[in-house]
Structure formats: structure tokens, C-alpha cells
Write a protein that holds these residues in place. Structure first.
Motif, PDB file in Angstrom:
ATOM      1  N   UNK A 212       0.812  -1.226   0.000  1.00  0.00           N
ATOM      2  CA  UNK A 212       0.000   0.000   0.000  1.00  0.00           C
ATOM      3  C   UNK A 212       0.841   1.270   0.000  1.00  0.00           C
ATOM      4  N   UNK A 213       2.067   1.197   0.567  1.00  0.00           N
ATOM      5  CA  UNK A 213       2.914   2.397   0.629  1.00  0.00           C
ATOM      6  C   UNK A 213       3.448   2.806  -0.748  1.00  0.00           C
ATOM      7  N   UNK A 214       3.251   1.971  -1.767  1.00  0.00           N
ATOM      8  CA  UNK A 214       3.727   2.321  -3.114  1.00  0.00           C
ATOM      9  C   UNK A 214       2.767   3.284  -3.821  1.00  0.00           C
ATOM     10  N   UNK A 215       1.538   3.419  -3.280  1.00  0.00           N
ATOM     11  CA  UNK A 215       0.554   4.339  -3.885  1.00  0.00           C
ATOM     12  C   UNK A 215       0.911   5.776  -3.523  1.00  0.00           C
ATOM     13  N   UNK A 216       0.851   6.673  -4.498  1.00  0.00           N
ATOM     14  CA  UNK A 216       1.162   8.093  -4.261  1.00  0.00           C
ATOM     15  C   UNK A 216       0.049   8.964  -4.834  1.00  0.00           C
ATOM     16  N   UNK A 217       0.016  10.189  -4.360  1.00  0.00           N
ATOM     17  CA  UNK A 217      -0.968  11.167  -4.839  1.00  0.00           C
ATOM     18  C   UNK A 217      -0.260  12.151  -5.759  1.00  0.00           C
ATOM     19  N   UNK A 218      -0.880  12.478  -6.897  1.00  0.00           N
ATOM     20  CA  UNK A 218      -0.323  13.445  -7.850  1.00  0.00           C
ATOM     21  C   UNK A 218      -1.042  14.775  -7.631  1.00  0.00           C
ATOM     22  N   UNK A 219      -0.304  15.882  -7.645  1.00  0.00           N
ATOM     23  CA  UNK A 219      -0.888  17.189  -7.280  1.00  0.00           C
ATOM     24  C   UNK A 219      -1.975  17.671  -8.230  1.00  0.00           C
ATOM     25  N   UNK A 220      -2.095  17.070  -9.429  1.00  0.00           N
ATOM     26  CA  UNK A 220      -3.163  17.472 -10.357  1.00  0.00           C
ATOM     27  C   UNK A 220      -4.476  16.732 -10.064  1.00  0.00           C
ATOM     28  N   UNK A 221      -4.480  15.864  -9.031  1.00  0.00           N
ATOM     29  CA  UNK A 221      -5.732  15.217  -8.634  1.00  0.00           C
ATOM     30  C   UNK A 221      -5.810  13.739  -8.916  1.00  0.00           C
TER      31      UNK A 221
ATOM     32  N   UNK B 243      -0.805   7.564  -8.405  1.00  0.00           N
ATOM     33  CA  UNK B 243       0.320   6.993  -9.133  1.00  0.00           C
ATOM     34  C   UNK B 243       0.931   5.895  -8.285  1.00  0.00           C
ATOM     35  N   UNK B 244       2.022   5.306  -8.768  1.00  0.00           N
ATOM     36  CA  UNK B 244       2.676   4.226  -8.020  1.00  0.00           C
ATOM     37  C   UNK B 244       4.193   4.339  -8.169  1.00  0.00           C
ATOM     38  N   UNK B 245       4.909   4.051  -7.084  1.00  0.00           N
ATOM     39  CA  UNK B 245       6.379   4.103  -7.095  1.00  0.00           C
ATOM     40  C   UNK B 245       6.926   2.907  -7.859  1.00  0.00           C
ATOM     41  N   UNK B 246       7.796   3.168  -8.854  1.00  0.00           N
ATOM     42  CA  UNK B 246       8.360   2.067  -9.656  1.00  0.00           C
ATOM     43  C   UNK B 246       9.891   2.013  -9.599  1.00  0.00           C
TER      44      UNK B 246
END
Length: 347
Positions: free
Chosen positions: A116-125, A128-131
Motif C-alpha cells: 500500500x505504501x507504493x501508492x502516491x498522490x499526484x498534485x493534479x488530482x 500513481x505508483x512508485x516504480x
């Protein structure tokens, strides 16, 4: 099991400077009248020169400068079958209906640990995911509407979930009580978007290329998720996919879901996972066993493009769609991460 595949090579040939974009497009989290699965069946198979054009890419930098890199594709065996599908399914109205099958992840022990910690938020709304230690995979339409970059993408930031909150004590206690993650925001150094997103084989923006990679200004020290090549539906356990993102209707919460895939083309998965805008750009993953090991391994095999409307026989129909990571896309994303093709021969 995950099967190793020999990957075609993508090599850069020439890079040109382009004018700076205006950054005036509105972020649109739902796309209308794009080429859906029925339309895709009628499309011609892209030739090698088409693919070289579609996989050429724009890079936009933090200061607003922009380049176009032309690529060559080596070692590719073209599939003459075209955009085939494995099964037909009836379209249903699906964002959320009936029982909402999404799970909000409240427990910090889950939220801040893999996967779950690989999920990220993008400032445009978007999500995303850490790769990699410095790269995030998301959907292209979160940054570009096919004509111009969206407002806010010039100062693009990525929010990584934090384990500890700082600052105002009352806010900290409220966030802890509500199970909401707080974010550590990192600036984006550069963004890569494939040229296929701007003009697909259908002469319009193509969902097939709705993916982008962001390079962070500073590396993070978290576990990230590896890329995989998406297998056909019949090779997946229960045809099941999983993804987590930040749905708009559950503000500040990390939302996880899993569902089965209903249909596929060469480049897209069609499914009815419950999802709301905000979760677009999430990394879709599945679990398979590693060869000769009893261990399960999760890998990203698609990017969630979101809820889309298409014209089918003169009527608007809808579905949820994810962009598959094909061997070519794997080669391209791997090249963006490593800057060479030596680390990208097998996937």
C-alpha cells in the motif's frame, strides 16, 4: 508464475528542443468519445514506423522546457493478429453501483507498508505508483489533455504517505483519529509522455498510450513495486487485478480494490472495478509465483486509466479501463528509468 520474456529494445535516436507549453489545459479525469474495444477491433495493426512514432516521447522539465526524443525499436516481432479480444462481455454502467466493493485502508501499519505504501498522490488530482527509488508511474491524461499540459503540471508534485505527522497537534490527532494519511510532497524533476498519447492510430488521443513516468527531484527510501509484462486474462489467477488510489469521494483516504477483468485487447484491460475519479493513474498489479520458488510476488502490469465513455453504434457506453504494460511499453518505461537498454533485456 511470472515468465521471463525477451524484451524488444528501445533506443533514442535524436532529441529536439520544443517550445514551452502554455500549461492551460483543464484536468479531465473522464475522457469522452475515445476509441473503445469495438472500435479497436477495426484498427489496423501498427507498422514498425508507426510504433517508432507512437513510442517517441516528450520530456517536460521542472523549468518548463520541453524536448521530443525520437526512438528506434529493435528486435520486435510484429503480431499480425491485431487488436484481438478473448471474450465478449455486456457493458454495464459501472463506477459504483449496488454494493461498493472498495476498502478504505485505515490502519497505519498497512498504509505505510508494502504494497500500500507504493501508492502516491499526484498534485493534479490523480494517483500513481512508485516504480523505482526516483520514478512514479501514472496516467498521461493526469498531465496532458492531448493538446496542452494541464494547469498545475508545471509545478508538479508527488505526495508520499507519511508515517509520522508533524505540525499542529490538533490536526495531527484528528488525522490519526480519522485514519487519514498525511503526505510528504516532493517536486517532480521531469516527466516523460509517449507521443502515442497525443495522436494515436485512430487519429485521436489513444487510451493505449495513457501512461507517463515522473522523475522525482529527490529519491525516496521506500520499497517500490517492480514492473511486469501483463499476461493474458487466462494466465491470471481468477483473472484478478488489484489497485489502490486516492478516490475523490473518500477525501484523504487510501482506497484499495480488486476485481476480475472482463475483456482485453492487445493494449487494454476492460474491467468493472469500483472506482471514482482521483484513483486514475493507480498502478494495477497482480500476484504470481516466482519461477522455481514458492514465494508470491506482486508486479505492476497496467495503469488504471479510469472511467471512460465511448461511442458504440452511435450510442455512448461506459466502462473502466486499464492500459496494459506490453513488452514494448515495458522496454520504454524501463529505458526512462535507467537511461539505457542494458537493464531492460528481460521482463
Amino acid at each position: 508464475t511470472w515468465h521471463l520474456k525477451k524484451i524488444p529494445q528501445i533506443v533514442s535516436e535524436r532529441t529536439f528542443s520544443l517550445d514551452s507549453p502554455k500549461f492551460e489545459a483543464k484536468t479531465k479525469l473522464e475522457l469522452n468519445s475515445v476509441c473503445g474495444i469495438e472500435c479497436q477491433r477495426k484498427l489496423p495493426v501498427p507498422s514498425l514506423s508507426d510504433l517508432k512514432d507512437l513510442l517517441s516521447y516528450e520530456t517536460i522539465f521542472e523549468n518548463g522546457t520541453r524536448t521530443l526524443t525520437e526512438v528506434n525499436v529493435l528486435g520486435l516481432a510484429l503480431d499480425p493478429a491485431g487488436n484481438t479480444t478473448t471474450r465478449k462481455s455486456s457493458r454495464k454502467k459501472r463506477q459504483i453501483y449496488g454494493t461498493d466493493s472498495r476498502f478504505s485502508i485505515y490502519d497505519k501499519r498497512f498504509m505505510t507498508n508494502f504494497p500500500f505504501n507504493t501508492a502516491v498522490k499526484i498534485s493534479t488530482g490523480c494517483s500513481g505508483i512508485l516504480i523505482s527509488p526516483k520514478h512514479v508511474l501514472t496516467a498521461a491524461h493526469c498531465l496532458h489533455n492531448g493538446k496542452d499540459y494541464v494547469k498545475g503540471s508545471k509545478r508538479l508534485r508527488v505526495g508520499l504517505m507519511k508515517t509520522k505527522s508533524r505540525g499542529d497537534g490538533r490536526k495531527r490527532k484528528a488525522a490519526k483519529r480519522n485514519g487519514m494519511p498525511s503526505f510528504q510532497w516532493t517536486r517532480v524533476k521531469s516527466t516523460h509522455i509517449p507521443k502515442g498519447w497525443f495522436k494515436g492510430v485512430s487519429g485521436d488521443i489513444a487510451l493505449d498510450y495513457d501512461y507517463a513516468v515522473l522523475e522525482l527531484k529527490r529519491p525516496h527510501k521506500r520499497k517500490y513495486m517492480e514492473l511486469g509484462i501483463s499476461p493474458a486474462i487466462k494466465m491470471m489467477p481468477g483473472s484478478m487485478i488489484h489497485f489502490s488510489g486516492f478516490d475523490n469521494d473518500r477525501s484523504g483516504q487510501l482506497v484499495y480494490r480488486f476485481c476480475s477483468i472482463s475483456d482485453e485487447s492487445n493494449d487494454l484491460f476492460y474491467q468493472y472495478c469500483d472506482a471514482e475519479p482521483g484513483s486514475t493513474g493507480s498502478g494495477v498489479y497482480l500476484r504470481l509465483k516466482e519461477p522455481n520458488k514458492k514465494k508470491w510476488k506482486r508486479k505492476i502490469i497496467a495503469v488504471f486509466s479510469g472511467h471512460q465513455w465511448v461511442d458504440v453504434n452511435g450510442e455512448q457506453q461506459d466502462y473502466n479501463v486499464a492500459v496494459r504494460i506490453t513488452p514494448l511499453k515495458y522496454a520504454q518505461i524501463c529505458f526512462w528509468i535507467h537511461g539505457n537498454d542494458e537493464n531492460c533485456t528481460r521482463g
